[in-house]
Design a protein around this motif. Structure first.
Motif, short mmCIF file in Angstrom:
data_model
loop_
_atom_site.label_atom_id
_atom_site.label_comp_id
_atom_site.label_asym_id
_atom_site.label_seq_id
_atom_site.Cartn_x
_atom_site.Cartn_y
_atom_site.Cartn_z
N ALA A 73 0.83 -1.20 0.00
CA ALA A 73 0.00 0.00 0.00
C ALA A 73 0.86 1.25 0.00
CB ALA A 73 -0.92 -0.01 1.22
N ALA A 74 1.92 1.24 0.80
CA ALA A 74 2.83 2.39 0.84
C ALA A 74 3.55 2.57 -0.49
CB ALA A 74 3.83 2.21 1.98
N ASP A 75 3.97 1.47 -1.09
CA ASP A 75 4.65 1.55 -2.39
C ASP A 75 3.72 2.13 -3.46
OD1 ASP A 75 6.96 0.52 -1.37
OD2 ASP A 75 6.64 -1.52 -2.12
N ALA A 76 2.41 1.89 -3.32
CA ALA A 76 1.45 2.39 -4.30
C ALA A 76 1.11 3.87 -4.07
CB ALA A 76 0.17 1.56 -4.24
N GLY A 77 1.60 4.43 -2.97
CA GLY A 77 1.39 5.86 -2.73
C GLY A 77 0.57 6.20 -1.51
N ALA A 78 0.09 5.18 -0.77
CA ALA A 78 -0.68 5.45 0.44
C ALA A 78 0.23 6.02 1.52
CB ALA A 78 -1.36 4.18 0.94
N THR A 79 -0.32 6.96 2.29
CA THR A 79 0.41 7.51 3.43
C THR A 79 -0.28 7.19 4.75
OG1 THR A 79 -0.72 9.64 3.23
CG2 THR A 79 1.36 9.39 2.05
N GLY A 80 -1.45 6.57 4.66
CA GLY A 80 -2.19 6.20 5.85
C GLY A 80 -3.15 5.08 5.56
N LEU A 99 -1.88 -2.55 13.03
CA LEU A 99 -1.23 -1.30 13.45
C LEU A 99 0.28 -1.42 13.37
CD1 LEU A 99 -3.45 -0.29 16.49
CD2 LEU A 99 -3.01 1.13 14.47
N ARG A 100 0.81 -2.54 13.81
CA ARG A 100 2.25 -2.72 13.76
C ARG A 100 2.74 -2.83 12.32
NH1 ARG A 100 0.49 -1.95 18.10
NH2 ARG A 100 0.94 0.10 17.24
N ALA A 101 1.92 -3.45 11.46
CA ALA A 101 2.28 -3.54 10.04
C ALA A 101 2.30 -2.15 9.41
CB ALA A 101 1.28 -4.43 9.30
N ALA A 102 1.28 -1.34 9.73
CA ALA A 102 1.23 0.02 9.20
C ALA A 102 2.41 0.84 9.71
CB ALA A 102 -0.09 0.68 9.61
N GLU A 103 2.72 0.67 10.98
CA GLU A 103 3.86 1.37 11.58
C GLU A 103 5.15 0.99 10.86
OE1 GLU A 103 5.40 0.28 15.71
OE2 GLU A 103 4.12 2.00 16.11
N ARG A 104 5.29 -0.29 10.58
CA ARG A 104 6.48 -0.81 9.88
C ARG A 104 6.63 -0.17 8.51
NH1 ARG A 104 4.80 -6.03 9.78
NH2 ARG A 104 4.22 -5.90 7.58
N ALA A 105 5.49 0.10 7.84
CA ALA A 105 5.51 0.65 6.50
C ALA A 105 5.44 2.18 6.48
CB ALA A 105 4.34 0.08 5.69
N GLY A 106 5.39 2.79 7.65
CA GLY A 106 5.35 4.24 7.72
C GLY A 106 4.00 4.84 7.40
N LEU A 107 2.92 4.09 7.63
CA LEU A 107 1.57 4.58 7.35
C LEU A 107 0.93 5.16 8.60
CD1 LEU A 107 0.21 1.58 5.23
CD2 LEU A 107 1.03 3.78 4.37
N GLU A 108 0.27 6.28 8.46
CA GLU A 108 -0.53 6.85 9.54
C GLU A 108 -1.77 5.97 9.71
OE1 GLU A 108 -2.59 11.16 10.65
OE2 GLU A 108 -1.26 10.98 8.91
N THR A 109 -2.33 5.94 10.91
CA THR A 109 -3.44 5.02 11.16
C THR A 109 -4.63 5.70 11.84
OG1 THR A 109 -2.35 4.38 13.25
CG2 THR A 109 -2.02 2.94 11.32
N VAL A 110 -5.82 5.26 11.45
CA VAL A 110 -7.07 5.59 12.14
C VAL A 110 -7.80 4.28 12.40
CG1 VAL A 110 -9.34 6.65 11.97
CG2 VAL A 110 -7.34 7.91 11.16
N VAL A 111 -8.06 3.99 13.66
CA VAL A 111 -8.82 2.78 14.01
C VAL A 111 -10.26 3.18 14.29
CG1 VAL A 111 -9.11 0.91 15.68
CG2 VAL A 111 -6.81 1.58 14.94
N CYS A 112 -11.18 2.53 13.59
CA CYS A 112 -12.61 2.81 13.76
C CYS A 112 -13.18 1.99 14.92
CB CYS A 112 -13.37 2.49 12.48
SG CYS A 112 -12.83 3.43 11.04
N ALA A 113 -14.22 2.54 15.56
CA ALA A 113 -14.87 1.85 16.66
C ALA A 113 -16.34 2.26 16.70
CB ALA A 113 -14.19 2.20 17.98
N ASN A 114 -17.17 1.39 17.29
CA ASN A 114 -18.62 1.61 17.29
C ASN A 114 -19.09 2.59 18.36
OD1 ASN A 114 -18.74 -0.30 15.31
ND2 ASN A 114 -19.85 -1.83 16.50
N ASN A 115 -18.38 2.63 19.49
CA ASN A 115 -18.90 3.35 20.64
C ASN A 115 -17.74 3.78 21.55
OD1 ASN A 115 -18.23 1.07 22.41
ND2 ASN A 115 -20.00 0.05 21.47
N PRO A 116 -18.01 4.59 22.56
CA PRO A 116 -16.92 5.07 23.42
C PRO A 116 -16.10 3.97 24.08
CG PRO A 116 -18.85 6.46 23.71
CD PRO A 116 -19.28 5.30 22.84
N ARG A 117 -16.72 2.87 24.51
CA ARG A 117 -15.95 1.79 25.13
C ARG A 117 -14.92 1.23 24.16
NH1 ARG A 117 -21.08 0.62 26.39
NH2 ARG A 117 -21.17 -1.09 24.91
N GLN A 118 -15.34 1.00 22.93
CA GLN A 118 -14.41 0.49 21.93
C GLN A 118 -13.36 1.52 21.57
OE1 GLN A 118 -16.38 -1.22 18.51
NE2 GLN A 118 -17.78 -2.41 19.77
#
Length: 214
Positions: A73-80, A99-118
């Motif tokens: 994904a990073a090679d294709a031009g993704a930054t996150g 997350l660790r894979a994205a970190e390894r590739a230098g990608l910024e991350t957003v993790v989605c969740a359903n509710n405040p607990r998640q």
């Protein structure tokens, strides 16, 4: 405010949406990114707009047919990359590995969740940002910021209790400038949206309206 446009698998022209997003971002100074299908990452990135993957898999190089490798994904031009969208849920261990894979590739991350607990649990995994998206509101045109403001406020509080420096984004039903401003007033530092732009007859006009009040 950060605006992340998820094109999902909608039958839209990713290059046209990317061009519109790049134009509006340049004209307004608002940070706008586009998340196309993996096969379109390079075409979108070539436009110059900030480009995100819709997902990366919790794998390293190896025998993983059908996976989306973070490095590819990073090679294709993704930054996150988005992770754990309600339409592509992951187990907790896999969120962590992605997350660790994205970190390894230098990608910024957003993790989605359903509710405040998640949101609290996702924040503990140390992403760059989290996003609260009640699945029942996704694609409805009814924004969570007005349907249930408490979810957004609760998500902001839950994230801050774990890591005050991790921003919270707001998704589900976001489509207008009023929706974006309402999300900001509730403590959100950005929005995720999809159909409001990807299905719009004029994506450029939709994006311009979205950020007009900023």
């Amino acid at each position: 405010m950060f605006v992340l446009v998820n094109l999902k698998a909608y039958p839209c022209d990713p290059v046209a949406v990317a061009t519109a997003a790049d134009d509006v971002a340049t004209e307004t100074g608002v940070r706008i990114a586009v998340a196309p299908q993996a096969a379109h990452l390079d075409r979108v990135a070539e436009i110059g707009v900030e480009t995100w993957a819709q997902h990366v898999s919790p794998v390293e190089h190896g025998s993983h047919t059908g996976s989306t490798l973070a490095e590819a994904a990073a090679d294709a031009g993704a930054t996150g990359t988005l992770l754990n969208h309600s339409e592509n849920r992951l187990r907790l261990a896999d969120i962590d590995a992605s997350l660790r894979a994205a970190e390894r590739a230098g990608l910024e991350t957003v993790v989605c969740a359903n509710n405040p607990r998640q949101v609290g649990a996702a924040t503990a995994l140390e992403p760059d940002a989290v996003a609260v998206e009640p699945p029942e509101l996704i694609g409805t045109g009814t924004p969570v910021s007005t349907a249930d403001p408490g979810i957004v406020e609760g998500a902001v509080e839950a994230a801050a209790a774990v890591a005050p420096d991790v921003p919270v984004l707001c998704g589900a039903g976001i489509s207008t400038g009023d929706d974006l401003l309402a999300a900001r007033e509730l403590g959100s530092e950005g929005v995720l949206l999809a159909s409001g732009v990807a299905k719009a007859d004029d994506p450029r006009a939709a994006l311009a309206d979205l950020v007009a009040g900023l």
